[in-house]
Design a protein around this motif. Sequence first.
Motif, PDB file in Angstrom:
ATOM      1  N   ILE A  61      46.191  42.361  41.330  1.00  0.00           N
ATOM      2  CA  ILE A  61      45.740  43.127  42.493  1.00  0.00           C
ATOM      3  C   ILE A  61      44.837  44.270  42.051  1.00  0.00           C
ATOM      4  O   ILE A  61      43.766  44.494  42.626  1.00  0.00           O
ATOM      5  N   ASN A  62      45.233  44.995  41.012  1.00  0.00           N
ATOM      6  CA  ASN A  62      44.417  46.113  40.526  1.00  0.00           C
ATOM      7  C   ASN A  62      43.063  45.644  40.004  1.00  0.00           C
ATOM      8  O   ASN A  62      42.040  46.289  40.259  1.00  0.00           O
ATOM      9  N   TYR A  63      43.044  44.513  39.310  1.00  0.00           N
ATOM     10  CA  TYR A  63      41.771  43.971  38.838  1.00  0.00           C
ATOM     11  C   TYR A  63      40.901  43.534  40.010  1.00  0.00           C
ATOM     12  O   TYR A  63      39.676  43.692  39.985  1.00  0.00           O
ATOM     13  N   PHE A  64      41.521  42.995  41.035  1.00  0.00           N
ATOM     14  CA  PHE A  64      40.757  42.553  42.207  1.00  0.00           C
ATOM     15  C   PHE A  64      40.166  43.752  42.947  1.00  0.00           C
ATOM     16  O   PHE A  64      39.062  43.662  43.485  1.00  0.00           O
ATOM     17  N   PHE A  65      40.887  44.874  42.975  1.00  0.00           N
ATOM     18  CA  PHE A  65      40.307  46.106  43.524  1.00  0.00           C
ATOM     19  C   PHE A  65      38.991  46.408  42.811  1.00  0.00           C
ATOM     20  O   PHE A  65      37.992  46.761  43.447  1.00  0.00           O
ATOM     21  N   SER A  66      38.980  46.287  41.484  1.00  0.00           N
ATOM     22  CA  SER A  66      37.753  46.548  40.718  1.00  0.00           C
ATOM     23  C   SER A  66      36.658  45.554  41.065  1.00  0.00           C
ATOM     24  O   SER A  66      35.481  45.924  41.163  1.00  0.00           O
ATOM     25  N   GLU A  67      37.046  44.318  41.259  1.00  0.00           N
ATOM     26  CA  GLU A  67      36.081  43.294  41.652  1.00  0.00           C
ATOM     27  C   GLU A  67      35.442  43.653  42.995  1.00  0.00           C
ATOM     28  O   GLU A  67      34.221  43.537  43.176  1.00  0.00           O
ATOM     29  N   ILE A  68      36.269  44.096  43.925  1.00  0.00           N
ATOM     30  CA  ILE A  68      35.765  44.510  45.248  1.00  0.00           C
ATOM     31  C   ILE A  68      34.842  45.719  45.101  1.00  0.00           C
ATOM     32  O   ILE A  68      33.782  45.784  45.727  1.00  0.00           O
ATOM     33  N   ALA A  69      35.236  46.681  44.266  1.00  0.00           N
ATOM     34  CA  ALA A  69      34.400  47.871  44.040  1.00  0.00           C
ATOM     35  C   ALA A  69      33.027  47.466  43.513  1.00  0.00           C
ATOM     36  O   ALA A  69      31.999  47.979  43.981  1.00  0.00           O
ATOM     37  N   ASN A  70      33.001  46.535  42.576  1.00  0.00           N
ATOM     38  CA  ASN A  70      31.724  46.070  42.023  1.00  0.00           C
ATOM     39  C   ASN A  70      30.910  45.319  43.064  1.00  0.00           C
ATOM     40  O   ASN A  70      29.701  45.510  43.172  1.00  0.00           O
ATOM     41  N   ASP A  74      30.600  50.265  45.146  1.00  0.00           N
ATOM     42  CA  ASP A  74      31.221  51.486  45.655  1.00  0.00           C
ATOM     43  C   ASP A  74      32.379  51.894  44.742  1.00  0.00           C
ATOM     44  O   ASP A  74      33.450  51.298  44.773  1.00  0.00           O
ATOM     45  N   LYS A  75      32.135  52.913  43.926  1.00  0.00           N
ATOM     46  CA  LYS A  75      33.153  53.373  42.985  1.00  0.00           C
ATOM     47  C   LYS A  75      34.333  54.050  43.676  1.00  0.00           C
ATOM     48  O   LYS A  75      35.395  54.197  43.083  1.00  0.00           O
ATOM     49  N   THR A  76      34.174  54.451  44.934  1.00  0.00           N
ATOM     50  CA  THR A  76      35.289  55.098  45.634  1.00  0.00           C
ATOM     51  C   THR A  76      36.431  54.119  45.908  1.00  0.00           C
ATOM     52  O   THR A  76      37.538  54.550  46.223  1.00  0.00           O
ATOM     53  N   VAL A  77      36.177  52.825  45.772  1.00  0.00           N
ATOM     54  CA  VAL A  77      37.239  51.833  45.944  1.00  0.00           C
ATOM     55  C   VAL A  77      38.334  52.070  44.899  1.00  0.00           C
ATOM     56  O   VAL A  77      39.505  51.841  45.163  1.00  0.00           O
ATOM     57  N   HIS A  78      37.952  52.576  43.732  1.00  0.00           N
ATOM     58  CA  HIS A  78      38.946  52.897  42.703  1.00  0.00           C
ATOM     59  C   HIS A  78      39.886  54.000  43.194  1.00  0.00           C
ATOM     60  O   HIS A  78      41.087  53.969  42.905  1.00  0.00           O
TER      61      HIS A  78
END
Length: 124
Positions: A61-70, A74-78
């Motif tokens: 899930i955490n890695y997928f958050f990064s995928e979504i951010a990329n 949008d770095k605010t997704v982190h």
Amino acid sequence: MVSKRKSNYLQSSNKYLNDSESLLKNADFAQASEKIWGAVVTLLKAIAEQKRKRLTTHQGINYFFSEIANELKDKTVHDICAKANLLHQNFYENNLHPDTVKKHLHDLKRFIFRLQNRYNLNGK
């Protein structure tokens, strides 16, 4: 065509979002924290399913958050990921100030609506 799994994730996400709002109104901050975390995670699982991926661990899930951010550039997704994880932890610890829970819940709710719009998941 919407897969059964994706449909279930979307239904769960909407249910958890509604539950979080009700729990917040009743000042049950620990439960509201967990429900909004669940709403975000099940929505991410629906998006992953749409991309023919499966999320089965917190790490995934955490890695997928990064995928979504990329993908959104949008770095605010982190920051959203950190807020979601903090609220998930609050379910167990119940140590966040109510104003913090309210603010993070509001931010996560906005993120949910943003993802629903971005990935065409409104009402599906």
